[in-house]
Write a protein that holds these residues in place. Sequence first.
Motif, PDB file in Angstrom:
ATOM      1  N   VAL A 901      -1.506   2.764  -2.524  1.00 37.16           N
ATOM      2  CA  VAL A 901      -0.203   2.106  -2.647  1.00 37.16           C
ATOM      3  C   VAL A 901      -0.309   1.022  -3.714  1.00 37.16           C
ATOM      4  CG1 VAL A 901       0.567   2.578  -0.294  1.00 37.16           C
ATOM      5  CG2 VAL A 901      -0.804   0.536  -0.741  1.00 37.16           C
ATOM      6  N   TRP A 994       8.316   1.755   0.389  1.00 38.69           N
ATOM      7  CA  TRP A 994       7.772   2.529  -0.725  1.00 38.69           C
ATOM      8  C   TRP A 994       8.713   3.694  -1.033  1.00 38.69           C
ATOM      9  CZ3 TRP A 994       4.601  -0.872  -2.156  1.00 38.69           C
ATOM     10  CH2 TRP A 994       3.648  -1.463  -1.332  1.00 38.69           C
ATOM     11  N   TRP A 998       5.162   7.077  -2.730  1.00 39.07           N
ATOM     12  CA  TRP A 998       4.429   5.855  -2.418  1.00 39.07           C
ATOM     13  C   TRP A 998       4.440   4.879  -3.590  1.00 39.07           C
ATOM     14  CZ3 TRP A 998       3.206   4.993   2.527  1.00 39.07           C
ATOM     15  CH2 TRP A 998       3.096   6.093   3.370  1.00 39.07           C
TER      16      TRP A 998
END
Length: 1012
Positions: A901, A994, A998
């Motif tokens: 992430v 997100w 992501w």
Amino acid sequence: MLTARRIVVLLMLFLLSVSAKKDTKVEDLLKTEEERLKKNGIECSQKPFILQTVHSFRLKHQSDERAVLCMIKWLQNKPKDGFMWTALGTAFDKAGKKFSSQANLCFKQAAKISGKSPTFLKDWHYIGPFVIGKTEFDGDPIDAFGGIDNVSLYRYDVMAYPSELVPHGKVMWSQVRQQAENQAVKIAPNVDWNDLVRSLGSLGITEWQGWAVGEIAINQEDLTLLVQCLGVATVYIDGIPVTGDVYHRDQFHFSVHLTRGVHVVAVKLRAKVQAIFQCSFRAPPKDGFQVLEPSFLPDLFEGYLFSHLLSIPVANHRSDKWLKITKVSVSDQRGGESLQAEVVNNRFSIAPGQTRPIAVRLSSENPHISSSCEDVPFTLVIRTSEGQNSLALTLRCRKKRESFLFTFLDHDGSVQHAAAIAPIGECAERVCPTLLTLHGTTVPPQNQADSYKRMVNGEYQFGVRGLWLLAPTRHGAHNWEGPGALTAMTALERLSSLTRSHSWIDDIASSQHVLFEGHSMGGHGAWHLATHFPDRAIGLAALAGWIKKEEYGESNLFFKHDIATSHTDASVKAVMEACIGENDADRHVSNLWNIPVLCRIGGNDRTVHPFFTRRMYRLLREEGSKVTMTELEGREHWWWDTWETNDGGVVNDKQMRAFAADCLSAQVPRATSVSGQDTCTKDGDCRKDGGKMWGGQTHAGVSELVTVNPAFGEGLRGVRVVQQSIPFRTSRIKINITDDKAYLTTTNVRTFTLTEPPNRPVQWHQKQITIDGQFEVSREDVDLVLKSSASNFCRTAGRWRVCTDDVRSESQRGPLTQGPVRRIAEQEFVIVVGTQGKREAAERNQAFAVYVANQFYLTSDTSAPVVKDTDIRAPQLENTNVILIGGPEENQLTQTFLDKVPVTVKDRVIQLGDCSFSDGRLGVMALAPNGATHLALVLMGTTTEGLADVISLATPTIPPMARSPFSNLLPDFVITGDSYRRQGPGGFACAGFWGNQWELRQDLISCACGTS
């Protein structure tokens, strides 16, 4: 020759001599230390009775030595004050090893007077009341003055703190006492609540927050103490959170490891008008663990073992050892066929201080345990790495016409239970639809099932004709949302599979053909489940149900009185509100297309006002739905007799029975083969009702699917949104079905799929499908999507196509990896503790992990294993969700997931897209992918205080009950800053979701940190 009398006299004289010597030692200590301190120029000019804690001493006198002298003077006047001896010993301990003999003597004297530890805390100091919002992570006004650790030092001073709840806007410390171990502390602030309610037009203003603080004296080195605080969610001991219990159950105690000395106990109060709490302390059992009474057990059904699982809570009270369950067995069974027992999924030990339910499976070579249907008592023996305990249990036996309890393995790996009643009469094709009935607040599942009764020929008849009755439950304030909703749907699947697996069951329960019903909170649950699983619905009866919790009375207000309202940006509110949008039943009413709906309420119901039922009725009428509304004059929230005595009342009178019969008659099973495919859904759930489709001929017409979050629910007419173009914004698919064509018009949809619905068939394989007027789907592509779980319709660069495995990879978010953060607990999960770095950090991380795990159990009966990062490897976590405690320097697994992430951590700086955060106190809570179908949740901080901030987000919300950790208003990620404790969500440096890959997207976050 010495007589017995003279021996006794001499012994007494000897003991007095020894005692005198001991007292002389104590007196010498006080005299010697007083002389030493005065020789060094130390003075204590203030009256020591004003300063009754070592913390106040240290603040007032600015030096340990002056504090020591004040305590000595106090003890010279009051030598029997055990607490002050502990305080003096604490001061000597802090002064270093050269004062160890003085410290030892002080603690011995304290133990002689007061014992090794207290059983309860007598003297509390309270500060409050202050305003609070509906979440436990609202701001704390005390934090603006240094936090409770600092403010509590001034509790003996005449210092005031601002609060808008009281005249002149100021509150001061006051003292309250707990009179006995079994008595509660009551705090009733002197506030004119009626004036506030009248003036502000809100009952919500009667909720307030505050703190209660005191100290406990420990007079033994390395003592493990069991703590129980009822009526509060959390108690802090020296700043470390320990689980409380707002449900006031007396069987749960949680262990803490304490060194000798004075320890601060701080309770965060959350109350409505009056606060009531009760804290007690006790020593752990000698073997260091307890096997606790289970809150539920399965029943025998007609003497048969219908279900097999037990949920047995085990508390590990040791502070230094992990508890391994080695074996379980059955002994002392009285009656019935022989039972055997084994532990299910015995992969993880129980962490020190943790209470966790273990799953035990019962079995027998002959499933017909009691042919005479008598109760079967037995003893369950639990062997562990630290010894064994036994538990006396009894399996009830219930007859066919009675309700019975069964257990099952739930979506999160925990053992849950439900009540059921077999159908009255026979079912067509030996397959019965299921009446799924959801209970209201505090109603046990068996009571909910047994409310489906009426008097027939002088005897009560339980159940419903032609339907299996299922009444699931889940502990906690889930409102049949989140974990409660998933438990209800899992119970539906488990009842179906259990009835299929037993040859002695006559009629199978169908999980695909469901009459959704519920009352009060369960009425909301019925709305919620039916609108999210409409293709399974053969009907819906919502009785006295509210629409959304945030608009029901004052029980869940969203940003009304919160401390955070003065600080929170609208973008943060939008993110938080998006987390709960999927629970709004009124936003999903179009999904009830062509489903018979009965909404019913008492005209005098003031628990759930008829307003909510009337609103849903209006919305359904606007949609052209098949809806009937009944508002019964003179009836309140619940009643047993509608028109006649014992006629079935709220849930089972003649109107309710007629509605159920009509829903059944409209859904006639018929044999169907869908283009040669089998009758399995894409999730692998094969219908075991002989391939029957229900609902007669193909249903033409125009309907509209509405989805706020694809993570929860299925679809309408077999159409299901898999991925949104902009996540957490409403998606729509208008479905226009004619005899041979289907026109689909999409809004905010990136990926969707098709299946043939079990009710109201479409016959998709016979349709010519057009999507958004631009893409005509071939029959081959339709068959591919219908048959393949990996095939969907996807939109790329504005054009639709058939795609394969587009959301079955780690880089793409699908329903199983969609947020918000509460999804972490919607599959089995494990908590991984970071043990790298300093010993103090590892111990703190473990304490945080145990706190989170215990909160999951106490609020929702969730089993949350805890494991050290050194005892598990990333590949072992591929088939489970995972919560990681500690940053990359503390947890060797954290970086693996952070790399997936857009969050980076370096030199105590958090980088998010184009934004850098460098507050002195930063915390991070962030979802990350764990493969294609599972999630990871990282909880970390750049400082100890930053980690403590994000751990506090796990504190249960919405008293007087409590939701499970992370389940309310928290998105995919949150970064907390220096002002978080004071401002609540107003102190979020950034929060948001997100994207589908992501990635960081500016349209999904609260701060200006998108990539440029």
